[in-house]
Design a protein around this motif. Structure first.
Motif, PDB file in Angstrom:
ATOM      1  N   PRO A  58       5.600   2.308   1.764  1.00 33.65           N
ATOM      2  CA  PRO A  58       6.274   3.356   0.985  1.00 33.65           C
ATOM      3  C   PRO A  58       5.369   4.557   0.751  1.00 33.65           C
ATOM      4  O   PRO A  58       4.144   4.443   0.738  1.00 33.65           O
ATOM      5  CB  PRO A  58       6.607   2.646  -0.331  1.00 33.65           C
ATOM      6  N   ASN A  59       5.997   5.708   0.596  1.00 29.12           N
ATOM      7  CA  ASN A  59       5.273   6.928   0.243  1.00 29.12           C
ATOM      8  C   ASN A  59       5.239   7.085  -1.272  1.00 29.12           C
ATOM      9  O   ASN A  59       6.136   6.613  -1.978  1.00 29.12           O
ATOM     10  CB  ASN A  59       5.943   8.150   0.862  1.00 29.12           C
ATOM     11  N   LYS A  60       4.222   7.742  -1.755  1.00 30.77           N
ATOM     12  CA  LYS A  60       4.096   7.966  -3.200  1.00 30.77           C
ATOM     13  C   LYS A  60       5.288   8.753  -3.735  1.00 30.77           C
ATOM     14  O   LYS A  60       5.814   8.466  -4.805  1.00 30.77           O
ATOM     15  CB  LYS A  60       2.795   8.722  -3.489  1.00 30.77           C
ATOM     16  N   LYS A  61       5.718   9.742  -2.960  1.00 34.09           N
ATOM     17  CA  LYS A  61       6.813  10.616  -3.394  1.00 34.09           C
ATOM     18  C   LYS A  61       7.752  10.880  -2.216  1.00 34.09           C
ATOM     19  O   LYS A  61       7.411  10.618  -1.060  1.00 34.09           O
ATOM     20  CB  LYS A  61       6.252  11.936  -3.933  1.00 34.09           C
ATOM     21  N   ILE A  62       8.928  11.396  -2.509  1.00 34.22           N
ATOM     22  CA  ILE A  62       9.911  11.738  -1.483  1.00 34.22           C
ATOM     23  C   ILE A  62       9.468  13.000  -0.760  1.00 34.22           C
ATOM     24  O   ILE A  62       9.109  13.997  -1.393  1.00 34.22           O
ATOM     25  CB  ILE A  62      11.300  11.968  -2.115  1.00 34.22           C
ATOM     26  N   SER A  63       9.502  12.970   0.569  1.00 34.16           N
ATOM     27  CA  SER A  63       9.188  14.164   1.352  1.00 34.16           C
ATOM     28  C   SER A  63      10.461  14.942   1.652  1.00 34.16           C
ATOM     29  O   SER A  63      11.482  14.366   2.030  1.00 34.16           O
ATOM     30  CB  SER A  63       8.508  13.783   2.674  1.00 34.16           C
ATOM     31  N   ILE A  64      10.390  16.252   1.468  1.00 39.59           N
ATOM     32  CA  ILE A  64      11.509  17.139   1.777  1.00 39.59           C
ATOM     33  C   ILE A  64      11.011  18.191   2.750  1.00 39.59           C
ATOM     34  O   ILE A  64      10.053  18.913   2.469  1.00 39.59           O
ATOM     35  CB  ILE A  64      12.074  17.806   0.510  1.00 39.59           C
ATOM     36  N   GLU A  72      10.309  26.477  -7.090  1.00 39.65           N
ATOM     37  CA  GLU A  72      11.590  26.398  -7.803  1.00 39.65           C
ATOM     38  C   GLU A  72      12.466  25.278  -7.253  1.00 39.65           C
ATOM     39  O   GLU A  72      13.099  24.523  -8.008  1.00 39.65           O
ATOM     40  CB  GLU A  72      12.325  27.737  -7.696  1.00 39.65           C
ATOM     41  N   PHE A  73      12.478  25.143  -5.923  1.00 41.68           N
ATOM     42  CA  PHE A  73      13.263  24.078  -5.302  1.00 41.68           C
ATOM     43  C   PHE A  73      12.738  22.716  -5.721  1.00 41.68           C
ATOM     44  O   PHE A  73      13.511  21.816  -6.081  1.00 41.68           O
ATOM     45  CB  PHE A  73      13.208  24.219  -3.775  1.00 41.68           C
ATOM     46  N   ARG A 124       0.856  -1.179   0.000  1.00 38.83           N
ATOM     47  CA  ARG A 124       0.000   0.000   0.000  1.00 38.83           C
ATOM     48  C   ARG A 124       0.899   1.238   0.000  1.00 38.83           C
ATOM     49  O   ARG A 124       1.796   1.350   0.826  1.00 38.83           O
ATOM     50  CB  ARG A 124      -0.910   0.009   1.223  1.00 38.83           C
ATOM     51  N   VAL A 125       0.646   2.129  -0.911  1.00 38.41           N
ATOM     52  CA  VAL A 125       1.459   3.331  -1.043  1.00 38.41           C
ATOM     53  C   VAL A 125       0.740   4.502  -0.394  1.00 38.41           C
ATOM     54  O   VAL A 125      -0.434   4.771  -0.673  1.00 38.41           O
ATOM     55  CB  VAL A 125       1.748   3.643  -2.527  1.00 38.41           C
ATOM     56  N   ARG A 126       1.431   5.198   0.488  1.00 36.39           N
ATOM     57  CA  ARG A 126       0.826   6.317   1.196  1.00 36.39           C
ATOM     58  C   ARG A 126       0.970   7.608   0.403  1.00 36.39           C
ATOM     59  O   ARG A 126       2.057   7.956  -0.072  1.00 36.39           O
ATOM     60  CB  ARG A 126       1.484   6.495   2.563  1.00 36.39           C
ATOM     61  N   LYS A 127      -0.129   8.325   0.283  1.00 35.15           N
ATOM     62  CA  LYS A 127      -0.141   9.609  -0.403  1.00 35.15           C
ATOM     63  C   LYS A 127      -0.476  10.705   0.601  1.00 35.15           C
ATOM     64  O   LYS A 127      -1.164  10.473   1.591  1.00 35.15           O
ATOM     65  CB  LYS A 127      -1.180   9.612  -1.534  1.00 35.15           C
ATOM     66  N   PHE A 128      -0.011  11.911   0.325  1.00 36.81           N
ATOM     67  CA  PHE A 128      -0.320  13.064   1.164  1.00 36.81           C
ATOM     68  C   PHE A 128      -1.047  14.113   0.327  1.00 36.81           C
ATOM     69  O   PHE A 128      -0.900  14.160  -0.903  1.00 36.81           O
ATOM     70  CB  PHE A 128       0.968  13.663   1.745  1.00 36.81           C
ATOM     71  N   LYS A 129      -1.800  14.967   0.994  1.00 35.06           N
ATOM     72  CA  LYS A 129      -2.572  15.997   0.312  1.00 35.06           C
ATOM     73  C   LYS A 129      -2.085  17.375   0.729  1.00 35.06           C
ATOM     74  O   LYS A 129      -1.667  17.590   1.871  1.00 35.06           O
ATOM     75  CB  LYS A 129      -4.058  15.858   0.649  1.00 35.06           C
ATOM     76  N   LEU A 130      -2.153  18.327  -0.183  1.00 35.58           N
ATOM     77  CA  LEU A 130      -1.769  19.702   0.125  1.00 35.58           C
ATOM     78  C   LEU A 130      -2.528  20.196   1.346  1.00 35.58           C
ATOM     79  O   LEU A 130      -3.738  19.961   1.487  1.00 35.58           O
ATOM     80  CB  LEU A 130      -2.044  20.610  -1.074  1.00 35.58           C
ATOM     81  N   GLY A 131      -1.818  20.859   2.235  1.00 35.62           N
ATOM     82  CA  GLY A 131      -2.420  21.376   3.445  1.00 35.62           C
ATOM     83  C   GLY A 131      -2.440  20.386   4.593  1.00 35.62           C
ATOM     84  O   GLY A 131      -2.779  20.760   5.731  1.00 35.62           O
ATOM     85  N   TYR A 167       3.627  21.965  -1.076  1.00 40.66           N
ATOM     86  CA  TYR A 167       3.757  21.836  -2.535  1.00 40.66           C
ATOM     87  C   TYR A 167       3.934  20.366  -2.892  1.00 40.66           C
ATOM     88  O   TYR A 167       4.598  19.620  -2.173  1.00 40.66           O
ATOM     89  CB  TYR A 167       4.954  22.648  -3.035  1.00 40.66           C
ATOM     90  N   GLU A 168       3.345  19.959  -3.991  1.00 37.99           N
ATOM     91  CA  GLU A 168       3.515  18.603  -4.507  1.00 37.99           C
ATOM     92  C   GLU A 168       4.125  18.677  -5.898  1.00 37.99           C
ATOM     93  O   GLU A 168       3.532  19.218  -6.829  1.00 37.99           O
ATOM     94  CB  GLU A 168       2.179  17.862  -4.561  1.00 37.99           C
ATOM     95  N   GLY A 169       5.364  18.143  -6.032  1.00 35.12           N
ATOM     96  CA  GLY A 169       6.009  18.096  -7.323  1.00 35.12           C
ATOM     97  C   GLY A 169       5.767  16.764  -7.999  1.00 35.12           C
ATOM     98  O   GLY A 169       4.978  15.933  -7.528  1.00 35.12           O
ATOM     99  N   GLU A 170       6.461  16.530  -9.099  1.00 34.20           N
ATOM    100  CA  GLU A 170       6.299  15.276  -9.819  1.00 34.20           C
ATOM    101  C   GLU A 170       6.795  14.093  -8.996  1.00 34.20           C
ATOM    102  O   GLU A 170       6.207  13.013  -9.010  1.00 34.20           O
ATOM    103  CB  GLU A 170       7.051  15.339 -11.152  1.00 34.20           C
ATOM    104  N   TYR A 171       7.891  14.304  -8.250  1.00 28.01           N
ATOM    105  CA  TYR A 171       8.483  13.221  -7.464  1.00 28.01           C
ATOM    106  C   TYR A 171       8.632  13.566  -5.978  1.00 28.01           C
ATOM    107  O   TYR A 171       9.210  12.785  -5.228  1.00 28.01           O
ATOM    108  CB  TYR A 171       9.865  12.864  -8.023  1.00 28.01           C
ATOM    109  N   CYS A 172       8.156  14.714  -5.562  1.00 30.43           N
ATOM    110  CA  CYS A 172       8.411  15.129  -4.179  1.00 30.43           C
ATOM    111  C   CYS A 172       7.222  15.822  -3.535  1.00 30.43           C
ATOM    112  O   CYS A 172       6.365  16.405  -4.217  1.00 30.43           O
ATOM    113  CB  CYS A 172       9.631  16.051  -4.122  1.00 30.43           C
ATOM    114  N   TYR A 173       7.184  15.727  -2.216  1.00 35.38           N
ATOM    115  CA  TYR A 173       6.310  16.543  -1.367  1.00 35.38           C
ATOM    116  C   TYR A 173       7.210  17.533  -0.625  1.00 35.38           C
ATOM    117  O   TYR A 173       8.243  17.147  -0.066  1.00 35.38           O
ATOM    118  CB  TYR A 173       5.597  15.681  -0.331  1.00 35.38           C
ATOM    119  N   ILE A 174       6.807  18.790  -0.576  1.00 35.26           N
ATOM    120  CA  ILE A 174       7.588  19.808   0.125  1.00 35.26           C
ATOM    121  C   ILE A 174       6.819  20.263   1.360  1.00 35.26           C
ATOM    122  O   ILE A 174       5.681  20.742   1.273  1.00 35.26           O
ATOM    123  CB  ILE A 174       7.886  21.024  -0.775  1.00 35.26           C
ATOM    124  N   TRP A 175       7.464  20.099   2.528  1.00 33.23           N
ATOM    125  CA  TRP A 175       6.869  20.460   3.811  1.00 33.23           C
ATOM    126  C   TRP A 175       7.624  21.637   4.420  1.00 33.23           C
ATOM    127  O   TRP A 175       8.839  21.788   4.219  1.00 33.23           O
ATOM    128  CB  TRP A 175       6.959  19.292   4.797  1.00 33.23           C
TER     129      TRP A 175
END
Length: 484
Positions: free
Chosen positions: A196-202, A164-165, A110-117, A138-146
């Motif tokens: 696993p997470n859907k995308k890498i969290s930064i 941009e980052f 099962r892959v965990r996804k996160f939502k904006l906010g 922010y959600e990019g193509e391969y990353c979540y930005i926190w």
């Protein structure tokens, strides 16, 4: 573009008139060496060698004078900003039901996804100042930005800066996973690891809340274990200093740090979680610094923030501190700068003489770690039968062949290009003489009669240089000795 670039070597032959190791039991036991110009003592063991009487004694045949190693009054300047924190992970935090290295590939993941906010709890006792809450911005193509909700305004990034980052990270994601191996896929023999997470969290925040006083631009936090007692993290996480990310003057060093730390995450996935293996710090740090090397041309890093600046310590004699046993940056141990320098120099030697990015990929993705991983990769790719001790001995010789003028010896002055999954990776020539000039020194052997520490760290070496002459050498502890 810096002039750090190589002549391809047609062959690699180690010129050694002497190849021995011994434990001398009395003061009359000497090994006679003839026609010596360069003499090396290598510590191929995991144990540090420290002050001992007559630890290494060298007699010149013409004068019979004895050269004794003594504790130095000064050490080489580090001159390097520690953009990264050493990878120090306690594998005892991970649990599995048996000792098998196999994984169940039939497991439903099962892959965990996160939502904006969305809100999430973060914790790191060393760098984060306690429990803190963050928000997905922010959600990019391969990353979540926190970002952290209580972040100081001076280090809080704007929406435009965050975007941009994220775009920059997304740009390098496919290339880095191609060469370092894929992200965590949820298949592991450990029983207390998160899905696993859907995308890498930064997470972007002012690491250690130190503004301009800091020098740590980022780190990897391997808090994937589901029973984390802090109740925080449990997320595939990279931590990057937002205070420096906001400053364009630090951009090249910051993104070099990002690819460095992302490699640690990929090593964790492809070595520890996939195979259940425990990485030595020198091993994953070497690979992360080589990642910086492989991406440097694209990143356009200025020299002072580049991986090449670490070699200023190596050429000044920092090699005696080796890289096998890693110092702890949190204890303010000066040796950590030497560890970084020497581990990178060793890795730069390996990839420039044994297969470039192709060798890197083999080391990063094979089913081994540490010395075994390096040896397996070198021998698999080159159809050779090298030992780790042989590779350590060859490594020393880059100091006496800085311009690759002798094709029978290894050098760092070699340019190597390889294609991995459609991506071209080029390692430039490294001119050690030019780096020594920048450091306002020369490539420094231990001169006969000078003071040098009796200390020799794991995988460190001593390098003596003489006019051609006969010598007698005696040492009391296990070392490899060779000369040419």
């Amino acid at each position: 573009m810096r002039k750090i670039s190589v002549l391809a070597l047609s062959s690699l032959v180690l010129l050694s008139s002497c190849n021995f190791s011994a434990l001398f039991e009395n003061d009359d036991d000497y090994q006679k060496l003839t026609d010596v110009t360069n003499l090396f003592f290598v510590n191929p063991t995991k144990t540090d060698k420290e002050t001992k009487d007559k630890w290494i004694t060298i007699k010149k045949s013409n004068s019979r004078s004895i050269i004794e190693d003594e504790v130095p009054s000064t050490l080489p300047e580090t001159g390097t900003v520690e953009h990264t924190a050493p990878y120090l992970f306690d594998n005892s935090l991970l649990f599995r039901e048996d000792n098998s290295r196999t994984t169940d590939t039939t497991t439903t993941v099962r892959v965990r996804k996160f939502k904006l906010g969305e809100k999430h709890g973060f914790y790191d006792a060393d760098y984060m100042n306690g429990n803190r809450t963050g928000t997905l911005k922010y959600e990019g193509e391969y990353c979540y930005i926190w970002t952290l909700d209580d972040e100081d305004e001076d280090s809080l990034m704007s929406a435009e800066e965050i975007e941009e980052f994220a775009e920059k990270f997304d740009h390098y994601y496919e290339q880095e996973t191609a060469i370092c191996g894929p992200k965590y896929d949820g298949i592991t023999s450990y029983t207390n690891i998160i899905q696993p997470n859907k995308k890498i969290s930064i997470l972007l925040f002012d690491i250690q809340n130190d503004k301009w006083n800091g020098n740590l631009l980022g780190y990897f936090h391997p808090a994937y274990y589901a029973n984390d007692q802090s109740g925080k993290n449990q997320i595939e996480l990279l931590c990057i200093d937002s205070f420096y990310a906001k400053d364009e003057d630090y951009a090249s060093g910051l993104y070099s740090t990002v690819v460095h730390e992302f490699n640690h995450m990929l090593n964790f996935a492809n070595k520890t979680l996939k195979y259940g293996l425990e990485m030595d710090t020198w091993y994953t740090e070497m690979l992360s610094m080589l990642t910086e090397d492989l991406f440097d041309d694209q990143l356009g890093t200025d020299f002072d923030n580049s991986i090449y600046s670490r070699l200023k310590i190596f050429v000044q004699g920092g090699y005696v501190f080796g890289f096998g046993n890693w110092a702890d940056i949190l204890q303010n141990d000066f040796r950590v700068s030497f560890n970084y320098s020497n581990a990178y120099a060793f890795g730069a030697f390996l990839v420039r003489n044994y297969g470039g990015a192709e060798l890197f990929h083999e080391i990063a993705t094979n089913a081994y770690v540490n010395e075994e991983s390096v040896v397996e990769a070198v021998n698999t790719l080159n159809k050779t039968n090298k030992t780790f001790e042989q590779l350590l001995k060859e490594f020393c010789l880059v100091l006496i062949n800085p311009k690759a003028e002798d094709s029978s010896k290894p050098s760092l002055y070699i340019e190597v290009s390889r294609n991995i999954d459609g991506y071209e990776f080029t390692l430039p020539k490294i001119d050690l003489e030019e780096i020594a000039e920048i450091a306002e020194t020369t490539i420094t052997p231990i001169e006969a009669g000078s003071n040098i520490s009796k200390y020799l760290d794991s995988y460190g070496f001593h390098y003596y240089q003489f006019e051609e002459e006969d010598l007698k050498v005696k040492f009391k502890d296990f070392l490899l000795c060779f000369y040419n």
